[in-house]
Design a protein around this motif. Structure first.
Motif, PDB file in Angstrom:
ATOM      1  N   GLY A  41     -74.161  60.639  26.438  1.00 13.50           N
ATOM      2  CA  GLY A  41     -75.067  59.712  27.083  1.00 13.50           C
ATOM      3  C   GLY A  41     -76.196  60.400  27.816  1.00 13.50           C
ATOM      4  N   TRP A  42     -76.959  59.597  28.540  1.00 16.31           N
ATOM      5  CA  TRP A  42     -78.120  60.082  29.259  1.00 16.31           C
ATOM      6  C   TRP A  42     -78.278  59.288  30.559  1.00 16.31           C
ATOM      7  N   SER A  43     -79.121  59.793  31.448  1.00 17.50           N
ATOM      8  CA  SER A  43     -79.416  59.059  32.682  1.00 17.50           C
ATOM      9  C   SER A  43     -80.806  59.418  33.200  1.00 17.50           C
ATOM     10  N   ILE A  44     -81.546  58.395  33.544  1.00 19.42           N
ATOM     11  CA  ILE A  44     -82.787  58.502  34.308  1.00 19.42           C
ATOM     12  C   ILE A  44     -82.739  57.296  35.226  1.00 19.42           C
ATOM     13  N   PHE A  45     -82.196  57.465  36.395  1.00 18.75           N
ATOM     14  CA  PHE A  45     -81.861  56.411  37.352  1.00 18.75           C
ATOM     15  C   PHE A  45     -80.741  55.528  36.800  1.00 18.75           C
ATOM     16  N   TYR A  46     -80.915  54.985  35.613  1.00 16.27           N
ATOM     17  CA  TYR A  46     -79.877  54.193  34.954  1.00 16.27           C
ATOM     18  C   TYR A  46     -79.052  55.152  34.098  1.00 16.27           C
ATOM     19  N   LYS A  47     -77.744  55.072  34.198  1.00 12.52           N
ATOM     20  CA  LYS A  47     -76.860  55.974  33.446  1.00 12.52           C
ATOM     21  C   LYS A  47     -76.142  55.186  32.356  1.00 12.52           C
ATOM     22  N   THR A  48     -76.129  55.728  31.145  1.00 11.51           N
ATOM     23  CA  THR A  48     -75.430  55.075  30.042  1.00 11.51           C
ATOM     24  C   THR A  48     -74.759  56.130  29.165  1.00 11.51           C
ATOM     25  N   SER A  49     -73.544  55.845  28.752  1.00 18.34           N
ATOM     26  CA  SER A  49     -72.791  56.715  27.832  1.00 18.34           C
ATOM     27  C   SER A  49     -71.962  55.823  26.919  1.00 18.34           C
ATOM     28  N   SER A  50     -71.678  56.319  25.743  1.00 21.12           N
ATOM     29  CA  SER A  50     -70.798  55.573  24.850  1.00 21.12           C
ATOM     30  C   SER A  50     -69.986  56.556  24.017  1.00 21.12           C
ATOM     31  N   GLY A  51     -68.905  56.061  23.462  1.00 18.79           N
ATOM     32  CA  GLY A  51     -68.057  56.916  22.645  1.00 18.79           C
ATOM     33  C   GLY A  51     -66.906  56.147  22.049  1.00 18.79           C
ATOM     34  N   THR A  52     -65.996  56.893  21.468  1.00 22.49           N
ATOM     35  CA  THR A  52     -64.816  56.306  20.839  1.00 22.49           C
ATOM     36  C   THR A  52     -63.591  57.104  21.258  1.00 22.49           C
ATOM     37  N   GLY A  53     -62.434  56.481  21.064  1.00 28.28           N
ATOM     38  CA  GLY A  53     -61.203  57.165  21.405  1.00 28.28           C
ATOM     39  C   GLY A  53     -59.990  56.470  20.834  1.00 28.28           C
ATOM     40  N   VAL A  54     -58.831  57.024  21.146  1.00 31.96           N
ATOM     41  CA  VAL A  54     -57.547  56.461  20.725  1.00 31.96           C
ATOM     42  C   VAL A  54     -56.638  56.422  21.952  1.00 31.96           C
ATOM     43  N   VAL A  55     -56.066  55.249  22.223  1.00 35.16           N
ATOM     44  CA  VAL A  55     -55.062  55.109  23.272  1.00 35.16           C
ATOM     45  C   VAL A  55     -53.701  55.159  22.587  1.00 35.16           C
ATOM     46  N   SER A  56     -52.805  55.997  23.076  1.00 36.00           N
ATOM     47  CA  SER A  56     -51.445  56.053  22.548  1.00 36.00           C
ATOM     48  C   SER A  56     -50.469  55.991  23.719  1.00 36.00           C
ATOM     49  N   CYS A  57     -49.386  55.256  23.520  1.00 31.03           N
ATOM     50  CA  CYS A  57     -48.401  55.037  24.577  1.00 31.03           C
ATOM     51  C   CYS A  57     -47.032  55.556  24.163  1.00 31.03           C
ATOM     52  N   ASP A  58     -46.176  55.807  25.164  1.00 27.24           N
ATOM     53  CA  ASP A  58     -44.845  56.355  24.885  1.00 27.24           C
ATOM     54  C   ASP A  58     -43.916  55.361  24.217  1.00 27.24           C
ATOM     55  N   ASN A  59     -44.325  54.083  24.105  1.00 26.87           N
ATOM     56  CA  ASN A  59     -43.509  53.101  23.393  1.00 26.87           C
ATOM     57  C   ASN A  59     -43.927  52.975  21.927  1.00 26.87           C
ATOM     58  N   GLY A  60     -44.809  53.887  21.448  1.00 29.55           N
ATOM     59  CA  GLY A  60     -45.213  53.915  20.046  1.00 29.55           C
ATOM     60  C   GLY A  60     -46.485  53.142  19.736  1.00 29.55           C
ATOM     61  N   GLN A  61     -47.008  52.383  20.686  1.00 25.49           N
ATOM     62  CA  GLN A  61     -48.231  51.622  20.445  1.00 25.49           C
ATOM     63  C   GLN A  61     -49.441  52.557  20.401  1.00 25.49           C
TER      64      GLN A  61
END
Length: 147
Positions: free
Chosen positions: A39-59
């Motif tokens: 992302g970037w910022s000039i007074f206003y800050k913006t970022s974006s991305g992707t990811g994976v959430v994984s839990c100990d119950n297999g989800q």
């Protein structure tokens, strides 16, 4: 109107079973987020991305990440191999939504970042390494949505 002793015993057993079932479903689930953002910022800050959430119950869930905010902030950055740990989660869907953020940041070249964001009783501790140039103070939101 009088209830039979058998009916009363069954009704009482049913009432006692409800809290037990709720407790069994209500245990904390340990969830982790692996992500990349830029992302970037000039007074206003913006970022974006992707990811994976994984839990100990297999989800597991693929997610989209957005960070938006304002303040006195300038720069451009990229976080790679980011990780996050959730607390206060009972099911993977609890991680979705908007989290409040506040941060102070400064970096040039290779850098590391750590931040905690909150949504009610749920907290997410984020950390990662990356590169860029940034300086400032910003407040805003960190949004996790299903991809």
């Amino acid at each position: 109107m009088r209830m039979s002793p058998t009916f009363s015993a069954l009704a009482l057993a049913g009432l006692l079973a409800v809290p037990a079932a709720t407790q069994a479903q209500g245990r904390d689930v340990s969830c982790q987020l692996d992500f990349t953002m830029s992302g970037w910022s000039i007074f206003y800050k913006t970022s974006s991305g992707t990811g994976v959430v994984s839990c100990d119950n297999g989800q597991r869930m693929n997610v989209r990440l957005e960070a938006r905010g304002g303040g006195i902030s300038f720069g451009r950055s990229r976080i790679e191999n980011g990780q996050g740990r959730f607390t206060g989660v009972y099911t993977i869907r609890d991680v979705l939504g908007g989290y409040a953020t506040a941060e102070a940041h400064a970096g040039a070249g290779a850098s590391a970042k750590a931040q905690v964001v909150t949504k009610g009783p749920i907290s997410l501790a984020l950390s990662g390494t990356g590169h860029g140039v940034d300086l400032g103070v910003a407040f805003g939101s960190f949004i996790i949505s299903e991809r």
